[in-house]
Design an enzyme around this catalytic site. Structure first.
Site, short mmCIF file in Angstrom:
data_model
loop_
_atom_site.label_atom_id
_atom_site.label_comp_id
_atom_site.label_asym_id
_atom_site.label_seq_id
_atom_site.Cartn_x
_atom_site.Cartn_y
_atom_site.Cartn_z
N ARG A 158 0.84 -1.21 0.00
CA ARG A 158 0.00 0.00 0.00
C ARG A 158 0.88 1.26 0.00
O ARG A 158 0.58 2.25 0.67
CB ARG A 158 -0.92 0.06 1.23
CG ARG A 158 -1.86 -1.06 1.39
CD ARG A 158 -2.94 -1.12 0.30
NE ARG A 158 -3.75 -2.27 0.52
CZ ARG A 158 -3.43 -3.50 0.12
NH1 ARG A 158 -2.33 -3.71 -0.59
NH2 ARG A 158 -4.21 -4.52 0.38
N SER A 229 -10.02 -0.53 4.71
CA SER A 229 -9.15 -0.92 5.83
C SER A 229 -8.56 0.33 6.46
O SER A 229 -7.92 1.12 5.76
CB SER A 229 -8.01 -1.80 5.35
OG SER A 229 -8.54 -2.93 4.71
N GLU A 328 -3.69 3.02 7.26
CA GLU A 328 -3.59 2.96 5.80
C GLU A 328 -4.23 4.23 5.24
O GLU A 328 -3.84 4.73 4.19
CB GLU A 328 -4.35 1.72 5.31
CG GLU A 328 -4.22 1.49 3.82
CD GLU A 328 -4.91 0.21 3.35
OE1 GLU A 328 -4.81 -0.84 4.04
OE2 GLU A 328 -5.56 0.26 2.30
C1 FAD Z 1 -15.20 0.20 1.06
C2 FAD Z 1 -13.75 0.38 0.70
C3 FAD Z 1 -12.98 -0.73 0.40
C4 FAD Z 1 -11.63 -0.60 0.08
N1 FAD Z 1 -10.91 -1.73 -0.23
C5 FAD Z 1 -9.60 -1.61 -0.60
C6 FAD Z 1 -8.85 -2.79 -0.95
O1 FAD Z 1 -9.35 -3.90 -0.98
N2 FAD Z 1 -7.54 -2.61 -1.26
C7 FAD Z 1 -6.94 -1.38 -1.28
O2 FAD Z 1 -5.75 -1.30 -1.59
N3 FAD Z 1 -7.64 -0.26 -0.95
C8 FAD Z 1 -8.95 -0.35 -0.61
N4 FAD Z 1 -9.66 0.77 -0.27
C9 FAD Z 1 -8.98 2.08 -0.23
C10 FAD Z 1 -9.11 2.92 -1.54
O3 FAD Z 1 -10.12 2.40 -2.35
C11 FAD Z 1 -7.80 2.97 -2.30
O4 FAD Z 1 -6.76 3.49 -1.51
C12 FAD Z 1 -7.91 3.80 -3.60
O5 FAD Z 1 -6.74 3.67 -4.37
C13 FAD Z 1 -8.15 5.28 -3.32
O6 FAD Z 1 -8.46 5.87 -4.56
P1 FAD Z 1 -9.06 7.31 -4.67
O7 FAD Z 1 -9.16 7.65 -6.11
O8 FAD Z 1 -10.29 7.41 -3.88
O9 FAD Z 1 -7.89 8.18 -4.03
P2 FAD Z 1 -7.95 9.25 -2.82
O10 FAD Z 1 -8.40 8.55 -1.58
O11 FAD Z 1 -8.71 10.45 -3.24
O12 FAD Z 1 -6.40 9.61 -2.70
C14 FAD Z 1 -5.48 8.65 -2.23
C15 FAD Z 1 -4.07 9.22 -2.34
O13 FAD Z 1 -3.70 9.35 -3.70
C16 FAD Z 1 -3.32 10.71 -4.01
N5 FAD Z 1 -3.78 10.96 -5.38
C17 FAD Z 1 -5.01 10.72 -5.88
N6 FAD Z 1 -5.02 10.95 -7.20
C18 FAD Z 1 -3.77 11.37 -7.55
C19 FAD Z 1 -3.15 11.79 -8.79
N7 FAD Z 1 -3.80 11.78 -9.95
N8 FAD Z 1 -1.85 12.16 -8.73
C20 FAD Z 1 -1.16 12.15 -7.55
N9 FAD Z 1 -1.69 11.77 -6.38
C21 FAD Z 1 -2.99 11.39 -6.38
C22 FAD Z 1 -4.03 11.54 -2.94
O14 FAD Z 1 -3.37 12.77 -2.73
C23 FAD Z 1 -3.93 10.62 -1.73
O15 FAD Z 1 -2.63 10.71 -1.17
C24 FAD Z 1 -11.03 0.68 0.05
C25 FAD Z 1 -11.80 1.81 0.34
C26 FAD Z 1 -13.15 1.67 0.66
C27 FAD Z 1 -13.97 2.88 0.95
#
Ligand code: FAD
Length: 332
Positions: A158, A229, A328
């Site tokens: 992660r 998580s 995380e």
């Molecule tokens: C119900 C649920 C289940 C989940 N299950 C999992 C799982 O099984 N495995 C897992 O790994 N994660 C899981 N996650 C966590 C999440 O889905 C991941 O971390 C996902 O990658 C976040 O994506 P996001 O677009 O929402 O990013 P955000 O949460 O908006 O941002 C995450 C990070 O990325 C950075 N960022 C975003 N876009 C960019 C860009 N274009 N350039 C540079 N930096 C950027 C942000 O600044 C931040 O630091 C889960 C979340 C939820 C709510």
């Protein structure tokens, strides 16, 4: 589009950005970086791994760069470049439908393509790093376009260089994934093999099985706020593991654990459950009954409720197991 507004986040915690701006091209992104040169910047995806502890006094950027195109292709596989603003699960549905292997185990993880590389998302024995060939980005300072190889990104559990040394320095604009045309099902994790129940392990069948399992265990963001998580699974030394076995008067078979190159990984969910946190509440924040690694917003949680609950959990696990849990979730 630029205006003060609520920042989208799956925890459902209300937080405003002084400025919220979206862009659809590299040119628009560069223009925004120029306009807001001296401002505090935060780039978000779908806000599914963020905990806003207060309003963001600065500029929140969000990518609407949405395209997918095939690059090199041969009998073995294909490289696909995908814009950072594409919803990861939409991409997975599409490539699974095309019969391409590589991303199907990551089905139904909320979030967008850009963040998948930042976070190195993972599930069911697969991590984004296994299929990422290149990451394309724009340097915040200079506006210069950069291409990073998989090795450059220093992916970890992660984790990537974008969360550490290069935090805030680059905006990811697209990601190149290498997907396989040859069958490469990965079914050894959890009860994925059983869930397929004799069906052929095609990318689409694996995707459907993953989604069915996830729906039983994890809250749907549209129904119950969370960031998935909350904590990372800790890795401890073999000696520390032996101490815990003695302390708890348990055998190795009684404590779930996985040997890794860095030590012994213990599921944080098990530690949290052992300390009696399953289902416990703190204001509007609650440890999810079906999966104690998840903290949910039961409706009216404040960020402080979540922070306090997470801190209390961390403290009790430190006391009992001498293990420090690390979130995380990104606190903003
Ligand atoms: C119900 C649920 C289940 C989940 N299950 C999992 C799982 O099984 N495995 C897992 O790994 N994660 C899981 N996650 C966590 C999440 O889905 C991941 O971390 C996902 O990658 C976040 O994506 P996001 O677009 O929402 O990013 P955000 O949460 O908006 O941002 C995450 C990070 O990325 C950075 N960022 C975003 N876009 C960019 C860009 N274009 N350039 C540079 N930096 C950027 C942000 O600044 C931040 O630091 C889960 C979340 C939820 C709510």
């Amino acid at each position: 589009m630029t205006e003060k507004r609520l920042i989208p986040n799956t925890f459902g915690i209300p937080a405003h950005a002084r400025v919220y701006a979206e862009y659809t091209s590299l040119e628009e992104l560069r223009a925004l970086l120029q306009t807001y040169k001296s401002e505090r910047l935060l780039h978000i995806g779908a806000g599914s791994n963020l905990l806003f502890t207060k309003d963001f006094d600065g500029v929140v950027l969000h990518s609407r760069i949405c395209f997918a195109r095939a690059l090199e292709e041969d009998a073995e596989g294909v490289n696909i470049e995908v814009g950072a603003g594409i919803v990861m699960d939409d991409l997975i549905a599409q490539v699974a439908d095309m019969g391409l292997y590589g991303l199907e185990n990551l089905s139904h993880i909320p979030g967008e393509v850009g963040a998948s590389a930042v976070q190195n998302v993972g599930a069911y024995g697969v991590e984004a790093k296994d299929v990422i060939r290149e990451v394309h980005a724009v340097a915040v300072e200079s506006g210069e376009e950069c291409v990073f190889s998989n090795a450059d990104c220093r992916f970890g559990y992660r984790d990537s260089i974008f969360k550490n040394e290069w935090k805030g320095q680059y905006i990811i604009t697209s990601v190149v994934f290498h997907l396989s045309k040859q069958p490469q099902p990965r079914l050894d994790y959890g009860n994925l093999r059983q869930a397929l129940a004799g069906k052929e392990p095609t990318p689409m069948n694996i995707r459907e099985a993953v989604i069915a399992i996830r729906k039983q265990k994890l809250p749907e963001p549209a129904e119950l706020g969370s960031a998935g998580s909350f904590f990372k699974n800790p890795i401890i030394s073999p000696e520390h593991f032996q101490t815990i076995l003695q302390q708890e008067q348990k055998t190795e078979a009684e404590i779930p654990h996985f040997e890794t190159a860095d030590g012994i990984k213990i599921p944080a969910a098990w530690l949290i459950e052992q300390c009696g946190w399953k289902g416990k509440r703190q204001g509007g924040a609650q440890v999810y009954e079906k999966q104690p690694l998840v903290i949910v917003n039961t409706g009216n949680a404040t960020a402080q409720d979540i922070i306090t609950l997470a801190a209390d959990i961390t403290e009790s696990i430190e006391k009992r197991f001498q293990i420090t849990l690390h979130p995380e979730v990104n606190y903003i």
